[in-house]
Design an enzyme around this catalytic site. Structure first.
Site, PDB file in Angstrom:
ATOM      1  N   ASP A  70       7.396  -5.843  -3.543  1.00  0.00           N
ATOM      2  CA  ASP A  70       7.197  -4.508  -2.937  1.00  0.00           C
ATOM      3  C   ASP A  70       6.032  -4.815  -1.142  1.00  0.00           C
ATOM      4  O   ASP A  70       5.645  -5.973  -1.441  1.00  0.00           O
ATOM      5  CB  ASP A  70       6.441  -3.787  -3.940  1.00  0.00           C
ATOM      6  CG  ASP A  70       6.340  -2.723  -2.593  1.00  0.00           C
ATOM      7  OD1 ASP A  70       6.872  -1.991  -2.060  1.00  0.00           O
ATOM      8  OD2 ASP A  70       4.478  -1.690  -2.853  1.00  0.00           O
TER       9      ASP A  70
ATOM     10  N   ASP B 238       4.350  -2.685   1.378  1.00  0.00           N
ATOM     11  CA  ASP B 238       3.110  -1.487   2.171  1.00  0.00           C
ATOM     12  C   ASP B 238       2.358  -1.114   0.520  1.00  0.00           C
ATOM     13  O   ASP B 238       3.068  -0.863  -0.888  1.00  0.00           O
ATOM     14  CB  ASP B 238       3.468   0.323   1.631  1.00  0.00           C
ATOM     15  CG  ASP B 238       4.452  -0.128   3.375  1.00  0.00           C
ATOM     16  OD1 ASP B 238       3.760  -1.020   4.417  1.00  0.00           O
ATOM     17  OD2 ASP B 238       5.416   0.623   3.660  1.00  0.00           O
TER      18      ASP B 238
END
Ligand code: B16
Ligand code: MG
Length: 220
Positions: A8, A10
């Site tokens: 991922d 952020d």
């Protein structure tokens, strides 16, 4: 055996999760909508418009669809302003050594992000060529917890789901990874998720050996 790791963006690679919070908080304050850091945790990993809907759960009035779109654009403008200050110093602790070690072991690397801003973010932190594959909010129709982003990354990498490890900081992302049939290392806030395959406070607090030792037979 793990042959690829899908990160991922952020909150896992870079601390832009704080910028998302500040931009939503600015809009919420302008609209007189109560919005706390704790409320913000539910926005992790979900798309911009879904994030807006979650924020509006505490609004005293109803907004038209056009009003909602304008508000989401306003938030993105504030967020993009904050991104101007983004530098490689915002890469989270542990990320660079982990990527380096994985790369040396021949493990493929990907980004699986809900963000439509992933391209400029990777550029700002000097990581635009660090991953074999980048799947982001501009490539998907369903955001996390739907498995689409991770499933697409696995296909692009040419690695079956059971051999891809997902690294996530959001409950929605942990659920998306598991729904894609991938084991999930949950970091930060998501480390409290009961179904995560592995947990760590951050990438600085887990070894690559521990990441790759995950028993993929447990993931259906
Ligand atoms: P944007 P990730 C997600 O990125 C963020 O966690 C989430 O807070 C944000 O709403 C979403 O991207 C969409 O971002 O407004 O930039 O398109 O964690 O999946 O990398
Ligand atoms: Mg995240």
């Amino acid at each position: 055996m793990i042959r690829a790791v899908i990160f991922d963006l952020d909150g896992v690679i870079v601390s832009t999760d704080e910028f998302h919070f500040r931009a939503w908080k600015r809009v919420a304050d302008e609209e007189g909508i109560p919005f706390t850091r704790q409320n913000n945790e539910r926005l992790r990993g979900v798309s911009r418009m879904e994030s807006l809907e979650i924020m509006l759960e505490r609004a005293a009035r109803k907004y038209s669809q056009a009003g909602k779109v304008a508000m989401a654009e306003r938030k993105n403008g504030y967020y993009r302003e904050l991104l101007k200050d983004l530098t490689p110093a915002d890469i989270l602790p542990g990320v660079l050594p982990v990527l380096d070690d994985l790369r040396k072991r021949g493990i493929k690397l990907a980004i699986g992000s809900s963000s439509k801003n992933a391209g400029p973010i990777l550029k700002a932190i000097g990581m635009e060529t660090a991953f074999d594959v980048v799947v982001d909010g501009t490539h998907i129709t369903q955001s996390k917890p739907d498995p689409e982003v991770f499933a697409k990354a696995g296909v692009s990498l040419g690695v079956p789901p059971g051999q891809c490890l997902v690294v996530e900081d959001a409950d929605a992302g942990v659920e998306a990874g598991l729904a894609a049939g991938m084991p999930v290392l949950a970091v930060g806030f998501a480390a409290a998720h009961p179904n995560a395959t592995l947990k760590a406070r951050s990438l600085a607090e887990i070894t690559v050996e521990e990441m790759l030792r995950v028993d993929t037979r447990e993931v259906s």
